[in-house]
Design an enzyme around this catalytic site. Sequence first.
Site, PDB file in Angstrom:
ATOM      1  CD  GLU A   1      -3.227  -1.491   5.198  1.00 49.62           C
ATOM      2  OE1 GLU A   1      -3.077  -2.470   6.050  1.00 49.62           O
ATOM      3  OE2 GLU A   1      -2.553  -0.372   5.621  1.00 49.62           O
ATOM      4  CD  GLU A   2      -1.292   2.272   7.573  1.00 52.70           C
ATOM      5  OE1 GLU A   2      -1.923   1.619   8.539  1.00 52.70           O
ATOM      6  OE2 GLU A   2       0.006   1.865   7.603  1.00 52.70           O
TER       7      GLU A   2
ATOM      8  CG  ASP B   1       2.928  -0.030   7.586  1.00 57.13           C
ATOM      9  OD1 ASP B   1       2.319  -0.248   6.698  1.00 57.13           O
ATOM     10  OD2 ASP B   1       2.069   0.224   8.726  1.00 57.13           O
TER      11      ASP B   1
ATOM     12  CG  HIS C   1       0.786   2.835  12.242  1.00 59.42           C
ATOM     13  ND1 HIS C   1      -0.378   2.300  12.536  1.00 59.42           N
ATOM     14  CD2 HIS C   1       1.262   2.175  11.294  1.00 59.42           C
ATOM     15  CE1 HIS C   1      -0.737   1.497  11.444  1.00 59.42           C
ATOM     16  NE2 HIS C   1       0.150   1.383  10.703  1.00 59.42           N
TER      17      HIS C   1
ATOM     18  CG  ASP D   1      -2.564   4.113   2.676  1.00 55.60           C
ATOM     19  OD1 ASP D   1      -2.074   3.309   2.556  1.00 55.60           O
ATOM     20  OD2 ASP D   1      -3.311   4.283   3.707  1.00 55.60           O
TER      21      ASP D   1
ATOM     22  CG  ASP E   1       1.496  -3.761   4.898  1.00 53.88           C
ATOM     23  OD1 ASP E   1       2.309  -3.130   5.363  1.00 53.88           O
ATOM     24  OD2 ASP E   1       0.237  -3.636   5.147  1.00 53.88           O
TER      25      ASP E   1
ATOM     26  CG  HIS F   1      -0.502   0.124   2.439  1.00 50.21           C
ATOM     27  ND1 HIS F   1      -0.269   0.981   3.388  1.00 50.21           N
ATOM     28  CD2 HIS F   1      -0.099  -0.933   3.359  1.00 50.21           C
ATOM     29  CE1 HIS F   1       0.364   0.840   4.440  1.00 50.21           C
ATOM     30  NE2 HIS F   1       0.440  -0.317   4.689  1.00 50.21           N
TER      31      HIS F   1
HETATM   32 ZN   LIG Z   1       0.948  -1.374   6.039  1.00 52.16          ZN
END
Ligand SMILES: [Zn+2]
Length: 409
Positions: free
Chosen positions: A174-175, A140, A379, A80, A197, A78
């Site tokens: 995705e997030e 990520d 994150h 984003d 991922d 992903h």
């Molecule tokens: Zn991810």
Amino acid sequence: MDKLLERFFRYVRIETQSDGDVASCPSTAGQFNLAQQLKSEMEELGLSDISLDEHCYLMARLPSNVSVDIPAIGFIAHMDTAPDASGLNVKPQIVENYQGGDIALGIGDEVLSPIQYPDLNKLHGHNIITTDGTTLLGADNKAGVAEIMTAIAYLVAHPEIKHGDICIGFTPDEEIGRGANLFDVEKFNAQWAYTIDGGPVGELEFENFNATSADVVCYGTNVHPGTAKGKMVNSMNIAAQFQLMMPSNETPEATEGYEGFYHLKSMKPSVAKTELGYIIRDFSREGQEQRKAFMQQKVDELNLQLEKGRVELVLTDSYFNMREMVEPYPHIIELAKAAMIECDVQPEIKPIRGGTDGARLSFKGLPCPNIFTGGYNFHGIHEFITVEGMEKAVNVIIKLVEKTTEKYS
Ligand SMILES: [Zn+2]
């Protein structure tokens, strides 16, 4: 492999944070900037069927270079980054040959410390990429994007490696839980795929929670407190009574591994009406059904004690454990394991205590386990990744392609 780092740095510098408060897809325009960049790199590599749709789903194909029929496999990441921390002006720094101790993040007070993150103790001698302490890193999932692109570039440059069709998919949002929503499985046209991922080297995941939201609505009767005797029913008391009927040792903070839970995650209280927002999680379908039945039973018990109809339960399934969609095709996992072992990576199979886009894609007909990127602490500002881990991921992708060819020719 220099190209791998170049790519990764190029991608993390493009801001692509997604935004759950925006209903459109993609939720933020920045994601298109990365998609356009990747699209032109795909064109340079001479890939086929490159398409970037209006919802920012980017797909491409490296066509088969053999005459035998080898199943088309896919790799997905992903574009984003998580809304939890800023992804603007990401300035990655490399600590070469890490020898232990705290790593200063940029020029501020932030440090990455092995006391807080003991995983660092296993990474002495590695080259570690961190943030400057002001943003997340975006490993990520831009590490996954860079690893897939690097592996594909390698395959393009090495036509002596035989392979079937290789499908590449990069998704938006995705997030915020929407990466699989508009993913066109038919157009992607792979027999199965892997999301790149995951976290630390070796991670291989094909099990996730079954997920249900359970909304309990308690109805009271509101009367002026001065004249309420014998008339008022306070819905907050009913709600409190209900919560006390739930097992206190089956909560997120009391469970791990394969244990499921009930989680009270929100409350909207007033005298007349109180809403309790629960989520139910369990790895087995049967267990999940039992949990749903348990909640219904407690609601019924409470309704018997009170006047009928004071408590209502609304159950909504949100996603399911992908295991049941992946298990009928054991070769998908076997190939990934074999590829890892040949790349000197010990496969670490563990359940995901959450959901993944791969799970939802699996139920859309594209079985899709998850493979490591080599990153940690996603994150937040303490996110980091090792160069060695990223290289391993690239090697595993290439090896997976080779093992698939081997199996089917
Ligand atoms: Zn991810």
